[in-house]
Scaffold this active site. Sequence first.
Site, short mmCIF file in Angstrom:
data_model
loop_
_atom_site.label_atom_id
_atom_site.label_comp_id
_atom_site.label_asym_id
_atom_site.label_seq_id
_atom_site.Cartn_x
_atom_site.Cartn_y
_atom_site.Cartn_z
N HIS A 67 0.83 -1.20 0.00
CA HIS A 67 0.00 0.00 0.00
C HIS A 67 0.87 1.26 0.00
O HIS A 67 0.65 2.18 -0.81
CB HIS A 67 -0.91 -0.02 1.24
CG HIS A 67 -1.79 1.16 1.37
ND1 HIS A 67 -3.12 1.14 1.03
CD2 HIS A 67 -1.55 2.43 1.79
CE1 HIS A 67 -3.65 2.33 1.24
NE2 HIS A 67 -2.71 3.13 1.71
N GLU A 68 1.85 1.29 0.88
CA GLU A 68 2.71 2.47 0.97
C GLU A 68 3.61 2.61 -0.26
O GLU A 68 3.91 3.72 -0.69
CB GLU A 68 3.55 2.43 2.25
CG GLU A 68 2.74 2.45 3.53
CD GLU A 68 1.73 3.58 3.60
OE1 GLU A 68 2.04 4.71 3.15
OE2 GLU A 68 0.62 3.35 4.10
N HIS A 71 1.73 4.46 -2.96
CA HIS A 71 1.85 5.91 -2.78
C HIS A 71 3.21 6.40 -3.29
O HIS A 71 3.29 7.39 -4.02
CB HIS A 71 1.74 6.28 -1.29
CG HIS A 71 0.38 6.16 -0.71
ND1 HIS A 71 -0.71 6.87 -1.15
CD2 HIS A 71 -0.08 5.40 0.33
CE1 HIS A 71 -1.76 6.56 -0.43
NE2 HIS A 71 -1.41 5.66 0.47
#
Length: 150
Positions: A67-68, A71
Site C-alpha cells: 500500500h505504501e 503511494h
Amino acid sequence: MNQAELQTLVEKTSRDFFGLPFQHEAAFNSRLRTTGGRYHLKSHNLDFNPKILEAFGVEEFLGVIKHELCHYHLHLSGGGFQHKDKEFKQLLTAVGGSRFVKSLSKPQPVKKRLLYKCQGCSQVIYRQRKVNTQKYVCGQCRGKLVYIEI
C-alpha cells in the site's frame, strides 16, 4: 524484525511487485497508532507501525508495505497517489496490497441505555444518563416517569 531487515524487505517487495527500485529509507515508527504505515511526501521515506507485524503477522504487514509503495511509486512518477485516485486503486489491486489495515483497538463496549415510561401517555423514553424521576416529568403530557429495568 529490525530496521535493516525491514529495509531489505521493502526493497525486495518493490522490485518483485512493482519492477522499480526503492531508493529511500523505510523505518519502524512506534508512534503510529491508527494507521499501518505512512508515506512522507517531502523526503519520500516510509514509516511502518511495528504493532501491525506483531499483531497480525507478515501477510498483513506485506499488504501494508505494498500500500505504501503504491503511494511512493505513483508520487514519484507523477500519477495520482491519493486514496481517492483511480490510478492508486488500480495499482493497489494489481499488486495485491491492502486497502485498509485491521484495527488494533479493542472493540468499545456498548453503552448502557436506560428505559423510562410515562404513566400518563405510555410514551417510552430512552436515556444514557439517569433521570431524577422525582424532579423530571414527561415532555408531552407532564405525567410521572417510571424507570423500567431492561
